[in-house]
Design a protein around this motif. Structure first.
Motif, PDB file in Angstrom:
ATOM      1  N   GLU A   1       0.809  -1.221   0.000  1.00 33.91           N
ATOM      2  CA  GLU A   1       0.000   0.000   0.000  1.00 33.91           C
ATOM      3  C   GLU A   1       0.842   1.270   0.000  1.00 33.91           C
ATOM      4  O   GLU A   1       0.413   2.320   0.467  1.00 33.91           O
ATOM      5  N   HIS A   2       2.089   1.159  -0.486  1.00 34.08           N
ATOM      6  CA  HIS A   2       2.861   2.368  -0.794  1.00 34.08           C
ATOM      7  C   HIS A   2       3.470   2.167  -2.181  1.00 34.08           C
ATOM      8  O   HIS A   2       3.644   1.035  -2.635  1.00 34.08           O
ATOM      9  N   PRO A   3       3.790   3.254  -2.882  1.00 35.26           N
ATOM     10  CA  PRO A   3       4.151   3.120  -4.297  1.00 35.26           C
ATOM     11  C   PRO A   3       5.439   2.340  -4.515  1.00 35.26           C
ATOM     12  O   PRO A   3       6.433   2.582  -3.832  1.00 35.26           O
ATOM     13  N   MET A   4       5.390   1.418  -5.450  1.00 35.20           N
ATOM     14  CA  MET A   4       6.606   0.739  -5.897  1.00 35.20           C
ATOM     15  C   MET A   4       7.447   1.754  -6.672  1.00 35.20           C
ATOM     16  O   MET A   4       6.928   2.526  -7.465  1.00 35.20           O
ATOM     17  N   HIS A   5       8.744   1.760  -6.422  1.00 38.06           N
ATOM     18  CA  HIS A   5       9.692   2.521  -7.231  1.00 38.06           C
ATOM     19  C   HIS A   5      10.799   1.547  -7.597  1.00 38.06           C
ATOM     20  O   HIS A   5      11.699   1.306  -6.800  1.00 38.06           O
ATOM     21  N   ARG A   6      10.722   0.982  -8.794  1.00 36.22           N
ATOM     22  CA  ARG A   6      11.656  -0.103  -9.129  1.00 36.22           C
ATOM     23  C   ARG A   6      12.298   0.133 -10.487  1.00 36.22           C
ATOM     24  O   ARG A   6      11.651   0.576 -11.429  1.00 36.22           O
ATOM     25  N   LEU A   7      13.588  -0.140 -10.540  1.00 37.00           N
ATOM     26  CA  LEU A   7      14.355  -0.080 -11.785  1.00 37.00           C
ATOM     27  C   LEU A   7      14.499  -1.499 -12.325  1.00 37.00           C
ATOM     28  O   LEU A   7      14.984  -2.382 -11.623  1.00 37.00           O
ATOM     29  N   LEU A   8      14.053  -1.712 -13.551  1.00 35.63           N
ATOM     30  CA  LEU A   8      14.212  -3.009 -14.206  1.00 35.63           C
ATOM     31  C   LEU A   8      15.268  -2.840 -15.291  1.00 35.63           C
ATOM     32  O   LEU A   8      15.033  -2.168 -16.292  1.00 35.63           O
ATOM     33  N   GLN A   9      16.442  -3.392 -15.040  1.00 37.02           N
ATOM     34  CA  GLN A   9      17.481  -3.285 -16.062  1.00 37.02           C
ATOM     35  C   GLN A   9      17.789  -4.656 -16.600  1.00 37.02           C
ATOM     36  O   GLN A   9      17.771  -5.650 -15.873  1.00 37.02           O
ATOM     37  N   GLY A  10      18.036  -4.707 -17.894  1.00 35.48           N
ATOM     38  CA  GLY A  10      18.318  -6.003 -18.486  1.00 35.48           C
ATOM     39  C   GLY A  10      19.013  -5.839 -19.812  1.00 35.48           C
ATOM     40  O   GLY A  10      18.913  -4.805 -20.462  1.00 35.48           O
ATOM     41  N   GLU A  11      19.716  -6.880 -20.198  1.00 38.74           N
ATOM     42  CA  GLU A  11      20.413  -6.861 -21.467  1.00 38.74           C
ATOM     43  C   GLU A  11      19.419  -6.676 -22.614  1.00 38.74           C
ATOM     44  O   GLU A  11      18.236  -6.995 -22.496  1.00 38.74           O
ATOM     45  N   VAL A  12      19.942  -6.159 -23.723  1.00 37.76           N
ATOM     46  CA  VAL A  12      19.155  -6.045 -24.939  1.00 37.76           C
ATOM     47  C   VAL A  12      18.559  -7.423 -25.251  1.00 37.76           C
ATOM     48  O   VAL A  12      19.281  -8.419 -25.288  1.00 37.76           O
ATOM     49  N   GLY A  13      17.240  -7.489 -25.413  1.00 38.32           N
ATOM     50  CA  GLY A  13      16.609  -8.747 -25.789  1.00 38.32           C
ATOM     51  C   GLY A  13      16.392  -9.727 -24.656  1.00 38.32           C
ATOM     52  O   GLY A  13      16.156 -10.907 -24.887  1.00 38.32           O
ATOM     53  N   SER A  14      16.468  -9.255 -23.397  1.00 32.04           N
ATOM     54  CA  SER A  14      16.308 -10.192 -22.276  1.00 32.04           C
ATOM     55  C   SER A  14      14.844 -10.404 -21.899  1.00 32.04           C
ATOM     56  O   SER A  14      14.538 -11.176 -21.002  1.00 32.04           O
ATOM     57  N   GLY A  15      13.921  -9.711 -22.563  1.00 25.78           N
ATOM     58  CA  GLY A  15      12.496  -9.925 -22.305  1.00 25.78           C
ATOM     59  C   GLY A  15      11.895  -8.966 -21.301  1.00 25.78           C
ATOM     60  O   GLY A  15      10.932  -9.303 -20.601  1.00 25.78           O
ATOM     61  N   LYS A  16      12.429  -7.751 -21.232  1.00 24.27           N
ATOM     62  CA  LYS A  16      11.893  -6.750 -20.283  1.00 24.27           C
ATOM     63  C   LYS A  16      10.457  -6.376 -20.622  1.00 24.27           C
ATOM     64  O   LYS A  16       9.630  -6.177 -19.732  1.00 24.27           O
ATOM     65  N   THR A  17      10.166  -6.273 -21.941  1.00 29.18           N
ATOM     66  CA  THR A  17       8.814  -5.840 -22.344  1.00 29.18           C
ATOM     67  C   THR A  17       7.768  -6.836 -21.855  1.00 29.18           C
ATOM     68  O   THR A  17       6.693  -6.436 -21.394  1.00 29.18           O
ATOM     69  N   LEU A  18       8.080  -8.131 -21.925  1.00 29.69           N
ATOM     70  CA  LEU A  18       7.138  -9.152 -21.454  1.00 29.69           C
ATOM     71  C   LEU A  18       6.916  -9.014 -19.944  1.00 29.69           C
ATOM     72  O   LEU A  18       5.778  -9.092 -19.459  1.00 29.69           O
ATOM     73  N   VAL A  19       8.004  -8.791 -19.199  1.00 32.52           N
ATOM     74  CA  VAL A  19       7.889  -8.616 -17.744  1.00 32.52           C
ATOM     75  C   VAL A  19       7.018  -7.397 -17.432  1.00 32.52           C
ATOM     76  O   VAL A  19       6.127  -7.443 -16.573  1.00 32.52           O
ATOM     77  N   ALA A  20       7.260  -6.293 -18.155  1.00 32.51           N
ATOM     78  CA  ALA A  20       6.487  -5.068 -17.932  1.00 32.51           C
ATOM     79  C   ALA A  20       5.015  -5.277 -18.288  1.00 32.51           C
ATOM     80  O   ALA A  20       4.113  -4.803 -17.576  1.00 32.51           O
ATOM     81  N   LEU A  21       4.758  -6.003 -19.382  1.00 30.51           N
ATOM     82  CA  LEU A  21       3.373  -6.255 -19.796  1.00 30.51           C
ATOM     83  C   LEU A  21       2.634  -7.063 -18.732  1.00 30.51           C
ATOM     84  O   LEU A  21       1.478  -6.752 -18.388  1.00 30.51           O
ATOM     85  N   ARG A  22       3.275  -8.078 -18.167  1.00 28.77           N
ATOM     86  CA  ARG A  22       2.607  -8.885 -17.141  1.00 28.77           C
ATOM     87  C   ARG A  22       2.305  -8.037 -15.899  1.00 28.77           C
ATOM     88  O   ARG A  22       1.277  -8.216 -15.256  1.00 28.77           O
ATOM     89  N   ALA A  23       3.208  -7.085 -15.588  1.00 31.65           N
ATOM     90  CA  ALA A  23       2.943  -6.178 -14.464  1.00 31.65           C
ATOM     91  C   ALA A  23       1.730  -5.295 -14.777  1.00 31.65           C
ATOM     92  O   ALA A  23       0.876  -5.047 -13.912  1.00 31.65           O
ATOM     93  N   MET A  24       1.645  -4.824 -16.019  1.00 31.06           N
ATOM     94  CA  MET A  24       0.514  -3.981 -16.421  1.00 31.06           C
ATOM     95  C   MET A  24      -0.798  -4.769 -16.348  1.00 31.06           C
ATOM     96  O   MET A  24      -1.824  -4.255 -15.897  1.00 31.06           O
ATOM     97  N   LEU A  25      -0.755  -6.030 -16.773  1.00 33.36           N
ATOM     98  CA  LEU A  25      -1.962  -6.865 -16.736  1.00 33.36           C
ATOM     99  C   LEU A  25      -2.396  -7.132 -15.293  1.00 33.36           C
ATOM    100  O   LEU A  25      -3.591  -7.177 -14.993  1.00 33.36           O
TER     101      LEU A  25
END
Length: 742
Positions: free
Chosen positions: A294-318
């Motif tokens: 119940e307090h805001p997440m402030h998180r940095l997601l760093q990953g190599e080019v092509g490591s699948g960050k977009t998929l991780v972000a999409l699942r968080a959005m869903l």
């Protein structure tokens, strides 16, 4: 004089207006405190000479050397006079040259055998290193002109270490040293930011003593003790600032976005044709745990080019959409926003068509919002956001505009955050009824120490595992000037890739259109004509439009070549990317607009022209556009830089490793740290003078632990007024705002 005002005293009161003006304008030093924190860069021993063979070209240097010989040369039939002085360190030699009326004093003083400190800019003339009209200070007591100076010289230089300060053309190191002598008594007034228990527990010397020892050391042990103490101060005060920001975030309210069994996320996961990597599962777990608080997440997601960050972000959005909220993804360019929108809708399938005919009952709308959209499409997107019909929006800075309203913004995902100003991110975060959760993504790998400082108010998740099926990328430097046939072979390799059914990128640093040419001419108009051999003689960077034309008429004739750059109309850019992704073009000649996010698995080759004009991390980003499918990737770094140059060394480093974290360390070592609290944003001098975010990992990590402990015990630092004072000095108004919004 109280403890604060001693350090706040303007330098012009103590040093005189002329010296203070130079310090303010050229070294950004304004107060006694500024000057006391202007530490020596290194120290020379009076009895030891500087290695003259290792001096950097085109840099302002200060050296201790011995005069080998000095002679007057006549030119212009005796009308001109030049003094040439040769310095030696016992192995190498350096020439000094003085002209005109400036020859008389040095001719009298710089006699063979004498030692002095010399300061000037290193240049080359007739293949010899030289300093033209350097300033100097004699180091032998017998050479000082007045008796008082003799005593001072003996006391100051006999066997002592000579501090060499970061200087400028207008103010030599030894003049800075004299100014420091004037203000050094004020060091006794220094407010010590370290809590006494912490200082004593770690065996640090008091701050006033550290300042005295760093400026006027008697031994190398003095320097080491002072640096240890001052390095810790910088790390600790910075980490306290970041710990207080994290603590303040935990006090803010946010809507917890917990799991919803049988919802949109479960439906999406059921359609995935592959299993998540171990890294993706771990990082997703960290993000989901944070979203459920119940307090805001402030998180940095760093990953190599092509490591699948977009998929991780999409699942968080869903996950957030399942819990009744909306998610917004902010991308730096229209090309990238459109690419993300396309890949997200493709991954979600009918789940991205909520409310539409044929869409899933569990689905939601995924809308795109960019500045170039037509009025009708824009109006519909805005309506879908305010009503909550659209659970996910992907857009550029157009998302930040006042007219954009959300029904319930629960998560902000910022892609490639370094491309946005803090104000832009802050504006989007302010659109939630309560502070939304924040996920910052970057494909630029960041060493752990930098993550603890630059992104110190964010918790960090790292994706360092590539999904199965990704192919290796071979990288090679192509020395176009030394070996032109290598460049011919590079174009043959591009042809071979295309003949095998693949595609290629050619990247150039410049567009080469009329608007760019006009801007360049305007920029050059006010500048003096460069002398032969100066930087002005260098050819301009290679341009997309020129190279595309040359390739179409020459080595790649007959292939389908398209161009892409930032000044094209958005629809045209999107059209080119669609055709290239669909395999309707063989070669895409582009600027760095393709640097992030562009995903064409069939593209296997990349040729980067003038590769030495790009940074290490940028080259790594660009290279990540190939090898995204099952076929191996090839990246060719074309450069005309000399084999022995730093630029070629940088390219060789990129070619030698695919490890982004290793490359980011190399990049950082070459650029140095800059200011971890937003020097670029605030235009102020770096807050780090002794601490190195590259080398001092252990210090930073330990300081972070101590800072967390101190802030948890006393969030307002009520019992630590000296630490609060140091914090105020570190966080001037600009940096405070930067940190608040970051």
């Amino acid at each position: 004089m109280d403890r604060v005002s001693a350090f706040d005293e303007p330098l012009k009161k103590l040093l005189g207006g002329a010296t203070a003006k130079v310090m303010a304008e050229h070294l950004d030093l304004h107060t006694v405190g500024d000057l006391l924190h202007h530490y020596p860069r290194r120290y020379e021993e009076r009895g030891r000479l500087t290695a003259l063979t290792e001096l950097p070209l085109d840099e302002h240097v200060t050296v201790v050397a011995q005069v080998a010989d000095a002679r007057i040369m006549m030119f212009n039939n005796g009308r001109g006079k030049r003094l040439e002085v040769t310095l030696t360190d016992g192995s190498g030699r350096l020439q000094l040259v003085f002209f005109g009326h400036g020859v008389h004093k040095p001719h009298k003083e710089l006699l063979p055998g004498r030692r002095a400190m010399f300061a000037g800019k290193v240049s080359v003339f007739n293949r010899k290193m030289q300093l033209a009209h350097p300033t100097y200070q004699l180091l032998d007591a017998k050479d000082m002109e007045e008796p008082a100076d003799v005593t001072e010289a003996v006391g100051a230089f006999a066997g002592q270490l000579l501090p060499i300060y970061p200087a400028c053309k207008q103010l030599d190191s030894w003049r800075i040293a004299k100014a420091v002598d004037t203000v050094l008594p004020s060091a006794q007034e220094a407010a010590d930011p370290l809590p006494p228990a912490l200082r004593e527990g770690r065996g640090f010397i008091p701050l006033p003593e550290a300042l005295l020892r760093i400026h006027r050391p008697h031994t190398k042990a003095d320097i080491a003790a002072a640096r240890d103490r001052l390095r810790w101060d910088e790390a600790f005060v910075l980490q306290v600032a970041l710990a207080r920001r994290r603590y303040a975030d935990t006090q803010l309210p946010a809507v917890a976005r917990g799991p919803v069994p049988g919802g949109l996320l479960d439906a999406f996961d059921a359609t995935l044709p592959f299993t998540l990597t171990e890294g993706q599962q771990k990082v997703t777990g960290e993000i989901f745990d944070a979203l459920a608080t119940e307090h805001p997440m402030h998180r940095l997601l760093q990953g190599e080019v092509g490591s699948g960050k977009t998929l991780v972000a999409l699942r968080a959005m869903l996950r957030v959409v399942d819990a009744g909220g909306q998610a917004a993804m902010l991308a730096p360019t229209e090309v990238l926003a459109q690419q993300h929108h396309r890949s997200v809708t493709e991954m979600m399938g009918d789940l991205a068509e909520g409310g539409l005919l044929g869409g899933s009952d569990l689905g939601t709308k995924v809308v795109l919002l960019t500045g170039s959209m037509g009025a009708a499409a824009r109006r519909q997107a805005l309506l879908d956001l305010v009503t909550g019909e659209a659970g996910i929006v992907i857009g550029t800075h157009a998302l930040i505009e006042d007219k954009v309203r959300f029904h319930d913004l629960g998560l902000v995902v910022v892609d490639e955050q370094h491309r946005f100003g803090v104000e832009q991110r802050d504006a989007l975060r302010s659109k939630g009824k309560q502070p939304p959760h924040l996920l910052v993504m970057t494909a630029t790998p960041i060493p752990r120490t930098v993550a603890m400082t630059v992104f110190g108010d964010l918790e960090t998740s790292v994706l360092d595992q590539l999904p199965a099926g990704r192919s290796p990328i071979a990288s090679h430097v192509v020395p176009a000037k030394d070996k032109p046939h290598f460049l011919s072979r590079a174009w043959e390799r591009v042809r071979e890739e295309v003949e095998n059914g693949h595609q290629a990128y050619v990247v150039c640093p410049r567009i080469g259109d009329d608007a760019e040419e006009a801007a360049e001419k305007k920029g050059k108009a006010g500048k003096k004509q460069a002398a032969p051999g100066e930087d002005g003689e260098k050819r301009p960077p290679l341009a997309v439009l020129d190279i595309a034309e040359q390739l179409a008429k020459g080595p790649l004739a007959g292939l389908r070549i398209e161009v892409l750059h930032g000044r094209m109309a958005p629809d045209d850019k999107d059209d080119v990317m669609r055709r290239f992704a669909a395999g309707q073009a063989d070669v895409l000649v582009a600027t760095t607009v393709i640097e992030v996010g562009v995903n064409v698995p069939n593209a296997t080759a990349m040729v980067i022209m003038d590769a030495d004009r790009f940074g290490v991390s940028q080259l790594h980003q660009l290279r990540g556009r190939v090898g995204r499918g099952s076929a191996p990737g090839l990246c060719l770094l074309v450069s005309e830089a000399h084999e022995a140059s730093a630029a070629r060394a940088r390219l060789s480093a990129v070619a030698a490793t695919l490890d982004g974290f290793e490359l980011s360390r190399i990049d950082l070592e070459q650029r140095r740290e800059g200011d971890v609290l937003g020097q670029a944003q605030s235009g102020v001098r770096s807050s780090l003078r002794v601490l190195s975010v590259i080398d001092d990992e252990e210090v930073i990590a330990t300081a972070r632990e101590e800072a967390v402990r101190v802030v948890a015990d006393d969030p307002g630092l009520e019992r630590l007024p000296e630490l609060r004072t140091a914090l105020d000095a570190l966080l001037d108004k600009d940096r405070e705002e930067y940190l608040d919004k970051g």
